[in-house]
Design a protein around this motif. Structure first.
Motif, PDB file in Angstrom:
ATOM      1  N   ASN A  44     -27.220  28.684 -11.289  1.00  0.00           N
ATOM      2  CA  ASN A  44     -26.241  27.827 -11.960  1.00  0.00           C
ATOM      3  C   ASN A  44     -26.540  26.335 -11.923  1.00  0.00           C
ATOM      4  OD1 ASN A  44     -24.671  30.036 -12.696  1.00  0.00           O
ATOM      5  ND2 ASN A  44     -23.500  29.959 -10.790  1.00  0.00           N
ATOM      6  N   TYR A  45     -27.378  25.849 -11.048  1.00  0.00           N
ATOM      7  CA  TYR A  45     -27.620  24.409 -10.942  1.00  0.00           C
ATOM      8  C   TYR A  45     -29.079  24.007 -11.198  1.00  0.00           C
ATOM      9  CZ  TYR A  45     -23.021  24.170  -8.823  1.00  0.00           C
ATOM     10  OH  TYR A  45     -21.678  24.262  -8.588  1.00  0.00           O
ATOM     11  N   ILE A  77     -39.021  21.367 -11.996  1.00  0.00           N
ATOM     12  CA  ILE A  77     -37.786  21.911 -11.442  1.00  0.00           C
ATOM     13  C   ILE A  77     -36.702  20.871 -11.640  1.00  0.00           C
ATOM     14  CG2 ILE A  77     -36.599  22.735  -9.376  1.00  0.00           C
ATOM     15  CD1 ILE A  77     -39.351  23.627  -8.348  1.00  0.00           C
ATOM     16  N   GLY A  78     -35.630  21.266 -12.327  1.00  0.00           N
ATOM     17  CA  GLY A  78     -34.541  20.338 -12.613  1.00  0.00           C
ATOM     18  C   GLY A  78     -33.261  20.745 -11.908  1.00  0.00           C
ATOM     19  N   LEU A  79     -32.433  19.751 -11.583  1.00  0.00           N
ATOM     20  CA  LEU A  79     -31.125  19.978 -10.941  1.00  0.00           C
ATOM     21  C   LEU A  79     -30.053  19.443 -11.870  1.00  0.00           C
ATOM     22  CD1 LEU A  79     -29.221  20.559  -8.543  1.00  0.00           C
ATOM     23  CD2 LEU A  79     -29.772  18.276  -7.699  1.00  0.00           C
ATOM     24  N   ASN A  80     -29.124  20.284 -12.253  1.00  0.00           N
ATOM     25  CA  ASN A  80     -27.985  19.898 -13.080  1.00  0.00           C
ATOM     26  C   ASN A  80     -26.715  19.976 -12.246  1.00  0.00           C
ATOM     27  OD1 ASN A  80     -29.565  19.770 -15.503  1.00  0.00           O
ATOM     28  ND2 ASN A  80     -29.578  21.998 -15.465  1.00  0.00           N
ATOM     29  N   TYR A  81     -25.987  18.898 -12.163  1.00  0.00           N
ATOM     30  CA  TYR A  81     -24.749  18.903 -11.363  1.00  0.00           C
ATOM     31  C   TYR A  81     -23.589  18.367 -12.152  1.00  0.00           C
ATOM     32  CZ  TYR A  81     -26.054  14.045 -10.631  1.00  0.00           C
ATOM     33  OH  TYR A  81     -26.413  12.744 -10.816  1.00  0.00           O
TER      34      TYR A  81
END
Length: 81
Positions: A44-45, A77-81
């Motif tokens: 999910n993130y 590698i990406g982080l979505n918050y």
């Protein structure tokens, strides 16, 4: 961009470079690159994106220190918050 089930998507692209006397005394089309990658969501993130590209030198006269055509790749590698 092409969307698939589960939030996975694939991107393809092409770029072309025009050199207007930036690295040499001549102007002209210097290079072209073709690329593709697959975006895969995780937990999910996060998103992991393996990608590949091919860079093609069009005119060595406008790109003096150009090496050979190159195939390369990577992983983002990406982080979505």
């Amino acid at each position: 961009t092409f969307d698939f089930d589960g939030g996975v998507s694939a991107d393809i692209g092409m770029t072309a470079g025009y050199n207007h006397k930036q690295w040499t005394d001549e102007s002209g089309w210097s290079d072209m690159a073709f690329s593709g990658g697959v975006n895969i969501p995780l937990f999910n993130y996060f998103t992991i994106t393996p990608s590949v590209a091919y860079s093609l030198v069009l005119d060595r006269g406008t790109y003096n220190d150009a090496q050979d055509n190159e195939f390369y790749g990577g992983v983002t590698i990406g982080l979505n918050y």
